[in-house]
Design a protein around this motif. Structure first.
Motif, mmCIF file in Angstrom:
data_model
loop_
_atom_site.group_PDB
_atom_site.id
_atom_site.type_symbol
_atom_site.label_atom_id
_atom_site.label_comp_id
_atom_site.label_asym_id
_atom_site.label_seq_id
_atom_site.Cartn_x
_atom_site.Cartn_y
_atom_site.Cartn_z
ATOM 1 N N LEU A 166 -28.508 80.413 93.333
ATOM 2 C CA LEU A 166 -27.744 79.863 94.769
ATOM 3 C C LEU A 166 -27.149 80.545 95.615
ATOM 4 C CD1 LEU A 166 -27.031 77.155 95.585
ATOM 5 C CD2 LEU A 166 -24.920 77.173 94.052
ATOM 6 N N PRO A 167 -26.747 81.728 95.332
ATOM 7 C CA PRO A 167 -26.371 82.978 96.679
ATOM 8 C C PRO A 167 -27.423 83.128 97.400
ATOM 9 C CG PRO A 167 -25.321 83.446 94.729
ATOM 10 C CD PRO A 167 -26.163 82.342 94.092
ATOM 11 N N VAL B 159 -30.328 81.663 98.016
ATOM 12 C CA VAL B 159 -30.529 80.104 98.620
ATOM 13 C C VAL B 159 -29.653 79.798 99.934
ATOM 14 C CG1 VAL B 159 -31.321 77.534 98.502
ATOM 15 C CG2 VAL B 159 -31.809 79.154 96.504
ATOM 16 N N CYS B 160 -28.537 80.127 99.679
ATOM 17 C CA CYS B 160 -27.370 79.875 100.738
ATOM 18 C C CYS B 160 -27.684 80.489 101.880
ATOM 19 C CB CYS B 160 -26.102 79.783 100.054
ATOM 20 S SG CYS B 160 -25.723 78.392 98.758
ATOM 21 N N ALA B 161 -27.852 82.190 101.453
ATOM 22 C CA ALA B 161 -27.823 83.074 102.237
ATOM 23 C C ALA B 161 -29.283 82.979 103.307
ATOM 24 C CB ALA B 161 -28.139 84.469 101.938
ATOM 25 N N ALA C 94 -30.563 79.815 103.694
ATOM 26 C CA ALA C 94 -30.462 78.752 104.636
ATOM 27 C C ALA C 94 -29.367 79.316 105.844
ATOM 28 C CB ALA C 94 -29.640 77.642 103.902
ATOM 29 N N LEU C 95 -28.498 80.008 105.744
ATOM 30 C CA LEU C 95 -27.467 80.368 106.655
ATOM 31 C C LEU C 95 -28.367 81.246 107.718
ATOM 32 C CD1 LEU C 95 -24.560 80.649 107.627
ATOM 33 C CD2 LEU C 95 -24.114 82.414 106.145
#
Length: 398
Positions: free
Chosen positions: A12-13, A15-17, A19-20
């Motif tokens: 998940l980290p 994926v968030c990175a 997306a950001l």
């Protein structure tokens, strides 16, 4: 108990990175699309040159002070271990090529190079001082991913040095014990119950923890040649656990001995191992040991791990209740609670006889009805061979 056991960390980290980064790049394109590739190249160079400069500082320490004691080669071990990996060097090279093709984003080229050098140098400084060090979550993720926790080593040691040796012999020990002593009346208790309390503070006598648990006897000793010791003795203890109705249940139960090491480490200040770290290591020990035993063919169906949440419990019979709960669960899993299906009765001679149902048996022989098997069987006809039918022409001609 499943809510207490930590699950492995996921992606998940990342994926968030991603997306950001995509949202930021889209915003920059919409607001100022000019010189976008130049800015991207400068940022990538800053993010890669900083770790490379910090890697030079680490390489100087390794080469000057640890080249003889650690025995690492410069190109094959030291440089990759200090951060000079192929991915970092490739990213820096591609960013430099992109900056050369797109041109510097700032009006003056000197300003761009000052920004690169100053930012990379300050990154190496803050990294060496620990300001930009990895967080606790990152350290935990690295240790769990690379199996570097104390719990992983203790779990593997407990399995390879003890459980894999004694569990395959447990059934024979219980069988030999039942010959001389009347015990183990329930099938669900013929496993080794391994207690894993969360606080890791275990007693050497179970009856001191719970007065509903009584020592019964020891199983026959298992003697195994191990590490130069001839006939090393391994033994298990049988306990009787009383339920709420006063009925006793025999079982082979013991604590996981590596928990003594975890508890002793938390009591030593030099170990740097406090109570929160101890609790986390106990949970990781339980999860790792469970994963190891599930893949072991020698230990399958011969053990039961019992995680006991005894941190904030004042129940004096907490231990016996946990054992009885798992014993009842095993009995429900192993015993069939529904009656077996009724077999259909079928008389194979009833179809061959032409006499009515009320007539006596033919030839005076009495054939008892036999149960019809559920398994497929071959059935032979008692009739004589019949001639084949002749072909009949039934085609209409017009």
């Amino acid at each position: 108990m499943d809510a207490l056991i930590p699950r492995p960390r996921g992606a998940l980290p990342r994926v968030c990175a991603v997306a950001l980064a995509a949202m930021t790049a889209g915003s920059v394109v919409c607001l100022s699309p000019d010189r976008l590739f130049g800015w991207v190249a400068v940022v990538i160079l800053i993010l890669t040159l900083g770790p490379l400069l910090h890697g030079l500082c680490l390489a100087a320490e390794e080469v000057l002070n640890h080249s003889n004691t650690r025995g690492q080669r410069l190109l094959s071990r030291v440089l990759p271990a200090c951060g000079f990996g192929g991915k970092t060097l490739l990213a820096a090279g591609l960013a430099g090529l992109l900056l050369y093709l797109a041109g510097p984003p700032l009006p003056h080229t000197e300003q761009c190079w000052k920004l690169l050098v100053l930012t990379s140098t300050l990154y190496a400084l803050f990294k060496s001082l620990g300001v930009l060090g990895p967080s606790e979550v990152e350290v935990s993720d690295i240790c769990e991913g690379r199996k570097m926790n104390a719990a992983h080593g203790l779990a593997w040691s407990f399995y390879l040095g003890y459980l894999r040796l004694v569990l395959p012999r447990l059934e024979d020990s219980i069988r030999a014990f039942c010959v001389t002593r009347k015990a183990f009346r329930g099938r669900g208790s013929r496993r080794l119950l391994i207690l894993i309390p969360l606080n890791a503070n275990i007693s050497h006598k179970l009856e001191e923890e719970d007065d509903n648990i009584h020592f019964f006897d020891n199983l026959p000793n298992n003697e195994i040649d191990r590490a130069g010791i001839r006939g090393r003795v391994y033994k298990h203890s049988v306990y009787r656990v009383l339920d709420e109705h006063g009925k006793d249940h025999e079982c082979v139960v013991e604590y996981a001995t590596p928990l003594l090491t975890l508890y002793s480490m938390s009591q030593e200040s030099s170990a740097g191992f406090g109570e929160p770290e101890r609790r986390q290591q106990v949970l990781l020990f339980y999860r790792t040991l469970q994963e190891i035993l599930e893949r072991s063919l020698e230990c399958r169906n011969r053990y039961k791990l019992i995680l006991v949440n005894d941190e904030h419990e004042d129940d004096p019979h907490l231990l016996s209740k946990a054992i009885l709960r798992h014993l009842q669960q095993q009995e429900r899993e192993e015993f069939c609670i529904t009656p077996p299906p009724q077999q259909e009765l079928f008389n194979p001679f009833a179809l061959m006889s032409s006499s009515p149902p009320s007539a006596p048996p033919m030839n005076g022989d009495c054939h008892l009805p036999e149960p019809m098997s559920r398994e497929p069987t071959l059935m032979f006809s008692m009739e004589g061979p019949q001639p084949l039918k002749e072909a009949v022409e039934d085609t209409d001609h017009y």
